[in-house]
Design a protein around this motif. Structure first.
Motif, mmCIF file in Angstrom:
data_model
loop_
_atom_site.group_PDB
_atom_site.id
_atom_site.type_symbol
_atom_site.label_atom_id
_atom_site.label_comp_id
_atom_site.label_asym_id
_atom_site.label_seq_id
_atom_site.Cartn_x
_atom_site.Cartn_y
_atom_site.Cartn_z
ATOM 1 N N GLY A 83 68.572 65.568 -46.258
ATOM 2 C CA GLY A 83 69.788 66.021 -45.589
ATOM 3 C C GLY A 83 69.611 67.228 -44.697
ATOM 4 O O GLY A 83 70.561 67.647 -44.035
ATOM 5 N N GLN A 84 68.400 67.787 -44.646
ATOM 6 C CA GLN A 84 68.214 69.033 -43.903
ATOM 7 C C GLN A 84 67.865 68.806 -42.432
ATOM 8 O O GLN A 84 67.385 67.741 -42.032
ATOM 9 C CB GLN A 84 67.121 69.871 -44.571
ATOM 10 C CG GLN A 84 67.507 70.378 -45.946
ATOM 11 C CD GLN A 84 66.536 71.414 -46.473
ATOM 12 O OE1 GLN A 84 66.050 72.271 -45.741
ATOM 13 N NE2 GLN A 84 66.240 71.322 -47.762
ATOM 14 N N VAL A 90 66.261 62.954 -42.984
ATOM 15 C CA VAL A 90 66.245 64.292 -42.395
ATOM 16 C C VAL A 90 66.529 64.189 -40.902
ATOM 17 O O VAL A 90 66.342 63.140 -40.289
ATOM 18 C CB VAL A 90 64.879 65.002 -42.595
ATOM 19 C CG1 VAL A 90 64.548 65.145 -44.069
ATOM 20 C CG2 VAL A 90 63.762 64.264 -41.851
ATOM 21 N N ALA A 91 66.988 65.288 -40.324
ATOM 22 C CA ALA A 91 67.062 65.428 -38.874
ATOM 23 C C ALA A 91 65.855 66.256 -38.453
ATOM 24 O O ALA A 91 65.482 67.209 -39.144
ATOM 25 C CB ALA A 91 68.356 66.128 -38.466
ATOM 26 N N LEU A 92 65.258 65.895 -37.337
ATOM 27 C CA LEU A 92 64.059 66.595 -36.875
ATOM 28 C C LEU A 92 64.131 66.820 -35.378
ATOM 29 O O LEU A 92 64.471 65.907 -34.619
ATOM 30 C CB LEU A 92 62.808 65.782 -37.226
ATOM 31 C CG LEU A 92 61.468 66.351 -36.760
ATOM 32 C CD1 LEU A 92 61.170 67.706 -37.400
ATOM 33 C CD2 LEU A 92 60.344 65.359 -37.062
ATOM 34 N N ILE A 143 74.551 62.692 -38.790
ATOM 35 C CA ILE A 143 74.174 61.354 -39.250
ATOM 36 C C ILE A 143 73.104 61.464 -40.330
ATOM 37 O O ILE A 143 73.182 60.803 -41.370
ATOM 38 C CB ILE A 143 73.660 60.494 -38.074
ATOM 39 C CG1 ILE A 143 74.823 60.083 -37.175
ATOM 40 C CG2 ILE A 143 72.936 59.245 -38.588
ATOM 41 C CD1 ILE A 143 74.394 59.404 -35.880
ATOM 42 N N ALA A 144 72.107 62.309 -40.102
ATOM 43 C CA ALA A 144 71.039 62.494 -41.094
ATOM 44 C C ALA A 144 71.603 63.020 -42.406
ATOM 45 O O ALA A 144 71.208 62.582 -43.491
ATOM 46 C CB ALA A 144 69.976 63.446 -40.556
ATOM 47 N N TRP A 145 72.531 63.951 -42.309
ATOM 48 C CA TRP A 145 73.136 64.530 -43.520
ATOM 49 C C TRP A 145 73.894 63.454 -44.300
ATOM 50 O O TRP A 145 73.783 63.366 -45.526
ATOM 51 C CB TRP A 145 74.087 65.661 -43.116
ATOM 52 C CG TRP A 145 74.635 66.445 -44.270
ATOM 53 C CD1 TRP A 145 74.086 67.541 -44.870
ATOM 54 C CD2 TRP A 145 75.870 66.186 -44.965
ATOM 55 N NE1 TRP A 145 74.894 67.981 -45.899
ATOM 56 C CE2 TRP A 145 75.988 67.160 -45.984
ATOM 57 C CE3 TRP A 145 76.877 65.226 -44.829
ATOM 58 C CZ2 TRP A 145 77.083 67.209 -46.849
ATOM 59 C CZ3 TRP A 145 77.964 65.268 -45.691
ATOM 60 C CH2 TRP A 145 78.052 66.261 -46.690
ATOM 61 N N GLY A 205 61.546 55.715 -49.595
ATOM 62 C CA GLY A 205 61.582 55.493 -48.161
ATOM 63 C C GLY A 205 62.039 56.750 -47.431
ATOM 64 O O GLY A 205 62.717 57.616 -47.984
ATOM 65 N N LEU A 206 61.669 56.834 -46.151
ATOM 66 C CA LEU A 206 61.965 58.024 -45.346
ATOM 67 C C LEU A 206 62.646 57.627 -44.043
ATOM 68 O O LEU A 206 62.187 56.725 -43.341
ATOM 69 C CB LEU A 206 60.662 58.767 -45.019
ATOM 70 C CG LEU A 206 60.750 59.936 -44.037
ATOM 71 C CD1 LEU A 206 61.582 61.082 -44.599
ATOM 72 C CD2 LEU A 206 59.348 60.422 -43.658
#
Length: 304
Positions: free
Chosen positions: A260-261, A200-202, A184-186, A151-152
């Motif tokens: 996590g990036q 991930v954070a985008l 939060i993404a990390w 999942g993503l």
């Protein structure tokens, strides 16, 4: 059964307009079933009081080749989010992609005002809309998402971790919001990794959202006219560009490499070789650092 032939199920939380709408459409173009949520519907408007609706977004998803399903949801209300996820579980039995794009706070931040001058009420409302909503949504959605291996989760923000670490972003409240979403993404990446899921954070670059186009009194068709008012708008991108970034991540069998990036649309465009609607590949954050913040004249040559 070939996993690649299974229609992916996505939730784009905060898909009424802007990046959320662009992402939902591009996931629809992959053939995904996309649940689109927000507070603005054809019968009720949010505090934004704008014309865009989640029903319109759902129709655009379906038109693109997917199945768009609009579900009115206030993501600050835990019971509403719980009911949303229960519906997805009942109707689909799974959730492959969660995009946390809830924001809704353009009207609450006050540019370049220190905290003692900034409206406290507006600042705290901004934090609730942009941070609490993401936490509430993840709390209820992730138990369903981890059942789908690989999942993503995509946490949408403004600015890369590198840029936000060294640049003051508008106000303390805005700065805190956008950096918090990256963190939060990390943290989600750490919690999801044992379940073979990725977070991930985008960030998009300077995005031509409906609100931004309206601000410059232009349309997507003639957006370049806005460079007469703001020359650096030449680096701007459509909401579909970051949508294509999410679509690329969703199709990548090795997406865990990004876990996590902090990522950007311009960065991923080079790696996955997708382009914006006009065929360009704007790299806004590199431009902002090397041209705009450096005080150079607006010139996107080599940056798109």
């Amino acid at each position: 059964m070939n996993h690649e032939n299974i229609r992916k199920v996505a939730l784009v939380a905060g898909a009424t307009r802007g990046a959320g709408r662009g992402i939902a459409i591009e996931l629809g173009a992959l053939g995904a079933t996309v649940y689109v949520t927000g507070r603005s519907t054809r019968t009720q408007r949010s505090e934004y009081n704008r014309a865009e609706t989640i029903e319109e977004t759902a129709e655009l998803v379906t038109k693109a080749g997917g199945q768009g399903i609009a579900v009115p949801t206030d993501h600050l209300e835990p019971e509403a989010v719980k009911a949303l996820i229960a519906r997805i579980a009942e109707e689909q039995g799974r959730l492959d992609i969660l995009v946390n794009d809830i924001w809704g706070a353009e009207s609450f931040f006050e540019w370049n005002k220190p905290i003692w001058e900034h409206s406290l009420e507006k600042g705290l409302r901004m934090l609730r809309l942009a941070i609490d909503t993401h936490l509430i949504t993840s709390h209820f959605a992730l138990p369903l998402l981890i059942k789908s291996k690989h999942g993503l989760v995509v946490e949408m923000t403004d600015g890369t971790a590198e840029y936000n670490r060294t640049n003051y972003r508008v106000s303390l409240f805005y700065d805190l919001v956008k950096s918090s979403v990256i963190r939060i993404a990390w943290s989600l990446a750490k919690e999801l990794e044992p379940y073979s899921c990725t977070a991930v954070a985008l960030t998009p670059g300077w995005m031509r959202s409906e609100i931004m186009l309206e601000h410059f009194k232009v349309t997507e068709a003639n957006w370049r006219e806005a460079t007469k008012q703001e020359p650096h708008f030449i680096i701007s991108e459509s909401p579909r560009y970051v949508g294509r970034a999410v679509a690329a991540l969703a199709q990548d069998p090795d997406v865990a490499r990004w876990n996590g990036q902090s990522l950007s649309s311009g960065q991923l465009a080079k790696i996955y070789n997708f382009r914006d609607l006009d065929g360009s590949q704007p790299d806004a954050w590199r431009y902002i650092v090397e041209v705009q913040d450096a005080g150079k004249p607006a010139n996107a040559t080599g940056y798109r």
